[in-house]
Motif scaffolding. Sequence first.
Motif, short mmCIF file in Angstrom:
data_model
loop_
_atom_site.label_atom_id
_atom_site.label_comp_id
_atom_site.label_asym_id
_atom_site.label_seq_id
_atom_site.Cartn_x
_atom_site.Cartn_y
_atom_site.Cartn_z
N THR A 60 1.07 -1.23 0.22
CA THR A 60 0.17 0.05 -0.06
C THR A 60 0.93 1.59 0.03
OG1 THR A 60 -1.98 -0.73 1.43
CG2 THR A 60 -1.24 1.03 1.09
N GLN A 61 1.93 1.27 0.63
CA GLN A 61 2.81 2.06 0.68
C GLN A 61 3.84 2.09 -0.18
OE1 GLN A 61 5.99 1.85 3.64
NE2 GLN A 61 7.17 3.78 3.34
N GLY B 86 2.61 1.63 -3.29
CA GLY B 86 1.34 1.53 -5.05
C GLY B 86 1.92 0.71 -5.99
#
Length: 328
Positions: free
Chosen positions: A85-86, A88
């Motif tokens: 998530t961090q 991408g």
Amino acid sequence: MILAGDIGGTNTRLALFGDPAGEPENLQTFSSRAHAGLGEIVAAYCAGLAHPPGAACFGVAGPVRDGVGRVTNLPWTVDAAALATQLGTRAWVINDLEANAHGVAVMPPTSLVELHAGRPEASGNRAIIAAGTGLGEAGLYWDGVTHQPFACEGGHASFAPGSPLEDELLVWLRAKYAGHVSWERVVSGMGIVNLHDFLRQRAGQPDPEFIAAVRRSGGDPGAAISNAGLAGTDPICVETLDWLVALYGAEAGNLALKLMATAGLYVGGGIAPRILDKLRDGRFAEAFLAKGRMRATVMEAIPVRVILDDHAALRGSARCAALRLGGS
């Protein structure tokens, strides 16, 4: 480009790879203990990149379950989903010795130094053992086509003494660690300090001033002990290093037997390249081979090699990501 990480209890190294067999790009080293977690380091690293990585894989010095790694010698939890998530992009977290095992397939041949020749046509499983801040172990099982790396936590298996002196050491370590004593407590950076402190106390000798000064300054006494042992400037430091090498060989032999690593045992980690001359003086090989009835039937045929490639875990993390991307 693949972002690869080698996450240890002392240092965290990050680099970019277009090809896992090539040289790392933008290699940076961070003090692990100076940061609250890997996400903080990854953010600092990526802030300086012109383009975000296309995928990421991090080898973590600790057990990994369902994409979540817990660093044994740090208060860190490393979560692949949170990192994805961090960043991408797709991200994976694997054990650091699994990463090293992947690295064996893509490192230059010149990165290996032979300790024991074994049988030239050796085939079957392989194993890797690596002492650094802690002690890591992993295997590579032969599926009939290629070697498939897998992680384990064998460095935390119970230490087994092989002599009366080591019986004394085990009793001393049980008192220090309130019960369980693992192989990591004797074959690692902390192991060097433990062996040295035991020998000093047994001999009734205090630390020499050069080691006492390192302790007072918050430095690494293990490095000071190793350097003195290599230089031959302090008898107990020499004895410590000789003992470490013999214990290293004994546990390497244990691992090779348990995994039936007939295609080779690889010695990785940060300590081995620094003490290569000691590893080559015969103590390691003799302790590796000394497995009773298994010496002639199994051990003598197993090749033993030291990995000198400082980028093995980074290459392996990049290779793991490349393989998973290719299989998706």
